[in-house]
Design a protein around this motif. Structure first.
Motif, PDB file in Angstrom:
ATOM      1  N   PHE A 413      -2.511  -3.505   4.679  1.00 38.76           N
ATOM      2  CA  PHE A 413      -2.156  -4.719   5.411  1.00 38.76           C
ATOM      3  C   PHE A 413      -3.442  -5.455   5.790  1.00 38.76           C
ATOM      4  N   SER A 414      -3.276  -6.647   6.314  1.00 39.42           N
ATOM      5  CA  SER A 414      -4.437  -7.442   6.705  1.00 39.42           C
ATOM      6  C   SER A 414      -5.228  -6.725   7.778  1.00 39.42           C
ATOM      7  N   THR A 415      -6.560  -6.767   7.661  1.00 34.18           N
ATOM      8  CA  THR A 415      -7.454  -6.162   8.646  1.00 34.18           C
ATOM      9  C   THR A 415      -8.347  -7.209   9.300  1.00 34.18           C
ATOM     10  N   SER A 416      -7.955  -8.470   9.281  1.00 37.11           N
ATOM     11  CA  SER A 416      -8.751  -9.581   9.831  1.00 37.11           C
ATOM     12  C   SER A 416     -10.105  -9.681   9.134  1.00 37.11           C
ATOM     13  N   GLN A 417     -10.125  -9.417   7.847  1.00 38.05           N
ATOM     14  CA  GLN A 417     -11.315  -9.555   7.007  1.00 38.05           C
ATOM     15  C   GLN A 417     -10.944 -10.338   5.744  1.00 38.05           C
ATOM     16  N   PRO A 418     -10.533 -11.606   5.887  1.00 39.93           N
ATOM     17  CA  PRO A 418     -10.000 -12.339   4.721  1.00 39.93           C
ATOM     18  C   PRO A 418     -10.976 -12.471   3.575  1.00 39.93           C
ATOM     19  N   GLU A 419     -12.290 -12.623   3.871  1.00 41.83           N
ATOM     20  CA  GLU A 419     -13.243 -12.752   2.773  1.00 41.83           C
ATOM     21  C   GLU A 419     -13.326 -11.480   1.953  1.00 41.83           C
ATOM     22  N   ILE A 420     -13.274 -10.335   2.609  1.00 42.08           N
ATOM     23  CA  ILE A 420     -13.335  -9.067   1.882  1.00 42.08           C
ATOM     24  C   ILE A 420     -12.058  -8.852   1.092  1.00 42.08           C
ATOM     25  N   HIS A 421     -10.912  -9.101   1.702  1.00 46.51           N
ATOM     26  CA  HIS A 421      -9.635  -8.899   1.002  1.00 46.51           C
ATOM     27  C   HIS A 421      -9.551  -9.766  -0.247  1.00 46.51           C
ATOM     28  N   SER A 422     -10.109 -10.976  -0.193  1.00 47.38           N
ATOM     29  CA  SER A 422     -10.036 -11.859  -1.359  1.00 47.38           C
ATOM     30  C   SER A 422     -10.945 -11.393  -2.486  1.00 47.38           C
ATOM     31  N   ASN A 423     -11.841 -10.436  -2.222  1.00 55.16           N
ATOM     32  CA  ASN A 423     -12.750  -9.921  -3.244  1.00 55.16           C
ATOM     33  C   ASN A 423     -12.299  -8.591  -3.830  1.00 55.16           C
ATOM     34  N   ILE A 424     -11.219  -8.022  -3.332  1.00 49.50           N
ATOM     35  CA  ILE A 424     -10.764  -6.734  -3.858  1.00 49.50           C
ATOM     36  C   ILE A 424     -10.128  -6.946  -5.231  1.00 49.50           C
ATOM     37  N   HIS A 425     -10.690  -6.326  -6.227  1.00 52.11           N
ATOM     38  CA  HIS A 425     -10.156  -6.419  -7.584  1.00 52.11           C
ATOM     39  C   HIS A 425     -10.383  -5.092  -8.283  1.00 52.11           C
ATOM     40  N   PRO A 426      -9.695  -4.828  -9.387  1.00 50.41           N
ATOM     41  CA  PRO A 426      -9.932  -3.579 -10.118  1.00 50.41           C
ATOM     42  C   PRO A 426     -11.397  -3.433 -10.503  1.00 50.41           C
ATOM     43  N   MET A 427     -11.838  -2.185 -10.557  1.00 50.03           N
ATOM     44  CA  MET A 427     -13.196  -1.792 -10.895  1.00 50.03           C
ATOM     45  C   MET A 427     -14.186  -2.068  -9.769  1.00 50.03           C
ATOM     46  N   SER A 428     -13.708  -2.396  -8.589  1.00 55.08           N
ATOM     47  CA  SER A 428     -14.592  -2.507  -7.430  1.00 55.08           C
ATOM     48  C   SER A 428     -14.538  -1.203  -6.651  1.00 55.08           C
ATOM     49  N   ILE A 429     -15.605  -0.937  -5.901  1.00 55.25           N
ATOM     50  CA  ILE A 429     -15.666   0.259  -5.063  1.00 55.25           C
ATOM     51  C   ILE A 429     -15.222  -0.131  -3.662  1.00 55.25           C
ATOM     52  N   LEU A 430     -14.218   0.555  -3.153  1.00 58.62           N
ATOM     53  CA  LEU A 430     -13.610   0.190  -1.874  1.00 58.62           C
ATOM     54  C   LEU A 430     -13.726   1.344  -0.889  1.00 58.62           C
ATOM     55  N   VAL A 431     -14.115   1.004   0.332  1.00 59.78           N
ATOM     56  CA  VAL A 431     -14.112   1.945   1.442  1.00 59.78           C
ATOM     57  C   VAL A 431     -13.079   1.477   2.455  1.00 59.78           C
ATOM     58  N   CYS A 432     -12.168   2.351   2.836  1.00 62.17           N
ATOM     59  CA  CYS A 432     -11.187   2.078   3.882  1.00 62.17           C
ATOM     60  C   CYS A 432     -11.421   3.067   5.014  1.00 62.17           C
ATOM     61  N   THR A 433     -11.667   2.571   6.201  1.00 63.21           N
ATOM     62  CA  THR A 433     -11.909   3.442   7.349  1.00 63.21           C
ATOM     63  C   THR A 433     -10.704   3.450   8.267  1.00 63.21           C
ATOM     64  N   ASN A 434     -10.500   4.586   8.925  1.00 66.85           N
ATOM     65  CA  ASN A 434      -9.432   4.756   9.922  1.00 66.85           C
ATOM     66  C   ASN A 434      -8.058   4.413   9.355  1.00 66.85           C
ATOM     67  N   VAL A 435      -7.768   4.988   8.194  1.00 70.44           N
ATOM     68  CA  VAL A 435      -6.439   4.847   7.605  1.00 70.44           C
ATOM     69  C   VAL A 435      -5.643   6.116   7.878  1.00 70.44           C
ATOM     70  N   GLN A 436      -4.326   5.980   7.893  1.00 71.65           N
ATOM     71  CA  GLN A 436      -3.441   7.077   8.290  1.00 71.65           C
ATOM     72  C   GLN A 436      -2.588   7.530   7.121  1.00 71.65           C
ATOM     73  N   LEU A 437      -2.371   8.843   7.043  1.00 72.11           N
ATOM     74  CA  LEU A 437      -1.604   9.421   5.950  1.00 72.11           C
ATOM     75  C   LEU A 437      -0.107   9.377   6.247  1.00 72.11           C
ATOM     76  N   VAL A 438       0.655   8.871   5.286  1.00 67.86           N
ATOM     77  CA  VAL A 438       2.112   8.858   5.346  1.00 67.86           C
ATOM     78  C   VAL A 438       2.623   9.687   4.174  1.00 67.86           C
ATOM     79  N   ARG A 439       3.554  10.578   4.445  1.00 66.51           N
ATOM     80  CA  ARG A 439       4.134  11.398   3.372  1.00 66.51           C
ATOM     81  C   ARG A 439       5.646  11.212   3.372  1.00 66.51           C
ATOM     82  N   VAL A 440       6.199  10.936   2.206  1.00 63.59           N
ATOM     83  CA  VAL A 440       7.633  10.705   2.044  1.00 63.59           C
ATOM     84  C   VAL A 440       8.193  11.798   1.151  1.00 63.59           C
ATOM     85  N   THR A 441       9.296  12.392   1.577  1.00 63.71           N
ATOM     86  CA  THR A 441       9.945  13.452   0.802  1.00 63.71           C
ATOM     87  C   THR A 441      11.353  13.003   0.439  1.00 63.71           C
ATOM     88  N   PRO A 442      11.523  12.339  -0.705  1.00 60.31           N
ATOM     89  CA  PRO A 442      12.864  11.867  -1.082  1.00 60.31           C
ATOM     90  C   PRO A 442      13.849  12.995  -1.327  1.00 60.31           C
TER      91      PRO A 442
END
Length: 854
Positions: A413-442
């Motif tokens: 989701f948006s992290t109030s970093q619009p310039e960075i989000h607009s630069n995310i494309h395949p083959m780029s190196i991305l660091v995400c900090t303080n993200v939370q794990l969600v697990r779904v068991t269908p």
């Protein structure tokens, strides 16, 4: 007093208003422009207490107000869109570049004018027609080669500019067009503001402040808990974490800058929360980052918000920084000016690799680094915590780090970093900090996990130098990842790098019983009429899931590259059943020129080779360089028929070059690398007539019979990455940033996409017809992975799994079309993923279809 208007002879707006010899004699008078106008910008803001004064008849309209700029090609005029027309904007039917006709303007009286007396006449647009017969790129064509910034403003003298603030509310800035989480506009500072006291003659105040002692967070906490009324002292702290922006603007409040941002800070004595309020967010939010060192004075201390609301809180106090009562004093201390006796802690990071994430408990918070191999299109969803009124932007990302065959899925989701989000494309190196794990068991034997935002999530991406300023570059997990990246076969990764298109995750269960059990009290099945009403209420790129009971009337298949033509339709006799409360309706067989045709003598299909993929279609230069988007938006427009290349100026693209951001070091870091590595690794009115909805009550068919261009995933094109990233994004609010509507068609479909099925569904209750796309995934498809359970590849099994069997080759489209009679009179519960693509297009994708048993 008459105002001289610098307009060319024959100016449409000047003729409309007969300016300056005639004006509006009464507040309720209006003028209608019969000639075409073009919408060249549109901006959004929230209404305030003055809304009832401006629009007394529209108090029940949405919370947003829209200011727009229209032009006739000779001059331009800022106007406010009447709230009764908001639906056209929210569905992206009234969009930048569209051609308008019969635009009715109403003059704003002096008592209503909030334009700060700049002399520019202000108007409301109370009625308009979007010219649907004109090209969607009419504005781009009309202003081809023109610099919109040089067009004169109607009603302004010389080079005078109108106010940049919202016209009909006392707000300090506009909101982003499609969310409330990002900042927007030039008033958000990139650099710290200049202290107004620096050049003042009253040095006594500064001298008094300099004499204040330096205090620790522990001393501030102790003084507050002892009920000390006045807490004085300078705090020197390091920012450990930074939240996204929180927007709390309400119609019943007149706060000009209703923002707050939370900073988790620490010094040698402990941690605390610092809250930036209101205008300070506009001054400082973009200037401070995790790792920054702040010097704070004239702050207030409060009980923390979580403590006040009875929630579990790790901090019992919060330090409040505001622009008044008192006016907070904030400054940034350079790392080179840090004194050893301060003993400021390092910024903490907890990096998990993909293999470690597989065994993490649900709810774990971590940092992750990975190589992006898929970037989904931007979609929007309702925020349930906000009573369903606020829409949140999100994208699906797939990362790889070489530690496991399973990709790292991220719902970002948006992290109030619009310039960075607009630069995310395949083959780029991305660091995400303080993200939370969600697990779904269908089901009991299968689970799927992904990472998603917390309020403190921040992201950093290669291409704009973000990594080189972050201390995590020296950590062992990051170094190991960079070593892996430098060994990657780029050609292999390029072959499966994908951007945009339809994507859904995690997979749904394969049984109706488990699906209904997993809904957790959410509304169940809807009728066809209810589905139609819900679709009418969807806003641009809003995505929702629905379930209906239906039978299948027809199945078609369309090969990749031939989405503009319907490929094949098979029909079978519709037998009456006790549950089908509608008459039998025959299905028409169509055979237009297409890639697949049904032979009348045999169920076998004859396949013709479709057109070559359009990876090298004619191109034009839209951006002069690979600069950040904010610097590109002001460039002059170019015609959509222009034949120049639109490839980026920076044609070289290498993972090796991307990894070098992590290896660049400042001189002061060289000697302390090893020591820091050890430490870090441990841690409406009668005159307003808006056009009717495209889904009128008389229309009984929903969805698209063939895939829209936004539905098709695309091969990543590194040489055109800037344009491609913009093409899969949301509709911009300025014509300078708008791409031709068919720009996506210049990028080749991804290898994972060979074509799609269309199932024509008929709702059991009311007979509403729905065209639903079906994209079954098969073995070897890394983008749409098949459900891990094996089955017999019958239609019933394929629909209930949403995929072909992973243990056997998938049947050919010709064989599936021939087997479609298996669905004759079969009653199904159909789960649909619905997305409003804008401009009257609604994408409906069939995710699951479960058979109904008697």
């Amino acid at each position: 007093m008459a105002v001289t208007v610098a307009c060319r002879p024959g100016c449409v707006l000047q003729r409309t208003f007969s300016w300056p010899t005639a004006s509006f004699p009464r507040s309720d008078s209006s003028k209608t422009c019969r000639e075409p106008l073009f919408l060249i910008s549109i901006e959004r803001y929230a209404k305030d207490l003055g809304f009832a004064v401006f629009f007394p008849e529209a108090i029940h309209a949405s919370d947003s107000i829209y200011d727009a700029t229209v032009s006739d090609g000779d001059c331009k005029l800022r106007v406010t869109i009447h709230p009764s027309l908001n639906t056209l904007v929210e569905k992206n039917e009234l969009r930048c570049g569209c051609q308008l006709r019969n635009v009715t303007f109403s003059h704003v009286t002096g008592s209503e004018d909030r334009n700060d007396g700049d002399g520019c006449p202000t108007y409301r647009v109370v009625n308009l027609e979007v010219d649907v017969e004109a090209s969607c790129d009419a504005g781009l064509q009309a202003f081809s080669g023109m610099d919109l910034d040089t067009l004169p403003w109607f009603g302004q003298e010389g080079d005078k500019q109108p106010s940049l603030l919202p016209l009909r509310a006392r707000r300090g800035s506009y909101l982003p067009m499609w969310n409330n989480q990002d900042y927007y506009g030039e008033m958000w500072r990139e650099c710290p503001p200049i202290d107004p006291r620096a050049n003042s003659e009253s040095d006594s105040c500064e001298d008094t402040e300099d004499l204040q002692p330096t205090v620790t967070l522990q001393e501030v906490r102790r003084a507050y808990l002892c009920r000390s009324r006045v807490i004085k002292g300078i705090l020197i702290v390091r920012i450990l974490r930074k939240s996204r922006l929180f927007y709390y603007g309400k119609a019943e409040r007149n706060c000009e800058c209703p923002y707050k941002a939370v900073l988790e800070v620490a010094d040698k004595s402990g941690q605390a929360t610092v809250v930036l309020w209101n205008s300070l967010c506009m001054d400082w939010y973009r200037c401070v980052h995790p790792g920054s060192i702040l010097k704070l004075a004239r702050y207030r201390v409060k009980e923390s918000y979580n403590s006040r609301t009875g929630q579990k809180a790790k901090d019992d106090i919060e330090i409040s920084l505001n622009s008044r009562n008192p006016s907070a004093d904030i400054s940034i201390i350079l790392e080179t000016d840090v004194l050893p006796q301060w003993h400021l802690p390092h910024t903490p990071f907890t990096f998990y690799c993909g293999k470690e994430i597989l065994s993490c408990p649900v709810g774990s918070t971590c940092d992750v680094i990975g190589l992006v191999v898929f970037v989904g299109r931007t979609e929007r969803t309702r925020n349930k915590d906000g009573q369903g009124t606020e829409l949140w932007e999100y994208r699906w990302l797939r990362l790889e780090d070489g530690t496991t065959d399973q990709p790292i899925m991220v719902k970002l989701f948006s992290t109030s970093q619009p310039e960075i989000h607009s630069n995310i494309h395949p083959m780029s190196i991305l660091v995400c900090t303080n993200v939370q794990l969600v697990r779904v068991t269908p089901d009991r034997s299968t689970s799927f996990q992904y990472l998603t935002n917390t309020s403190l999530t921040q992201v950093y991406c290669t291409g704009s130098g973000h990594h080189s300023a972050m201390s995590y570059r020296r950590l062992r997990p990051v170094r190991r990842f960079i070593q892996w990246v430098q060994t990657v076969d780029e050609n292999h990764l390029f072959g499966r790098a994908i951007i945009g298109g339809f994507f859904t995750y995690p997979p749904l269960p394969v049984s109706l019983e488990q699906y209904m059990r997993n809904r957790n009290g959410e509304p169940g099945l809807v009728s066809g009429g209810e589905l139609r009403r819900e679709v009418e209420n969807l806003q641009y790129r809003e995505s929702r899931m629905f379930a209906i009971q239906a039978t299948v009337n027809a199945v078609t298949y369309t090969r990749s590259g031939e989405e503009e033509d319907c490929s094949a339709i098979t029909d079978w006799p519709t037998q009456s059943t006790p549950s089908a409360a509608y008459p039998r309706i025959p299905v028409t067989c169509l055979s237009p020129p297409s890639s697949i045709t049904l032979s009348p003598k045999s169920p076998r299909l004859k396949v013709r080779q479709g057109p070559l993929r359009c990876g090298r279609s004619p191109k034009r230069r839209l951006f002069r360089s690979a600069e950040p988007p904010k610097k590109r938006l002001a460039l002059p427009l170019h015609s959509s028929q222009h034949t120049d290349s639109d490839e980026d100026a920076d044609r070289d693209f290498s993972l090796w070059e991307a990894s070098m951001e992590f290896l660049k070091k400042n001189e002061e870091e060289e000697d302390s690398d090893d020591e820091e590595d050890e430490e870090d690794s441990s841690s409406s009115t009668s005159m307003v007539t808006a056009p009717s909805s495209p889904l009128s009550p008389h229309r009984l068919q929903l969805g698209l019979a063939r895939a829209a261009r936004e539905t098709v995933p695309r091969q990543f094109c590194p040489q055109r990455r800037v344009v491609q990233t913009a093409a899969v994004g949301l509709q911009p609010g300025r014509l300078q940033a708008t791409l031709p509507i068919a720009k996506l068609d210049t990028f080749a479909p991804a290898d994972c996409y060979d074509g799609h099925y269309t199932l024509t569904l008929r709702a059991l209750i009311d007979g509403v017809v729905v065209d639903a796309l079906f994209l079954p995934c098969g073995p070897g498809n890394l983008h749409w992975c098949p459900y891990p359970h094996s089955h017999n590849n019958s239609w019933e099994a394929i629909l209930s799994h949403g995929s072909f069997s992973p243990s056997s080759p998938p049947p050919a489209p010709s064989d599936l079309i021939a087997m479609a009679t298996q669905l004759t009179s079969q009653r199904l519960v159909c789960v649909l993923e619905v997305c409003q693509l804008g401009g009257g297009k609604t994408e409906m994708v069939l995710i699951r279809a479960f058979p109904l048993r008697d």
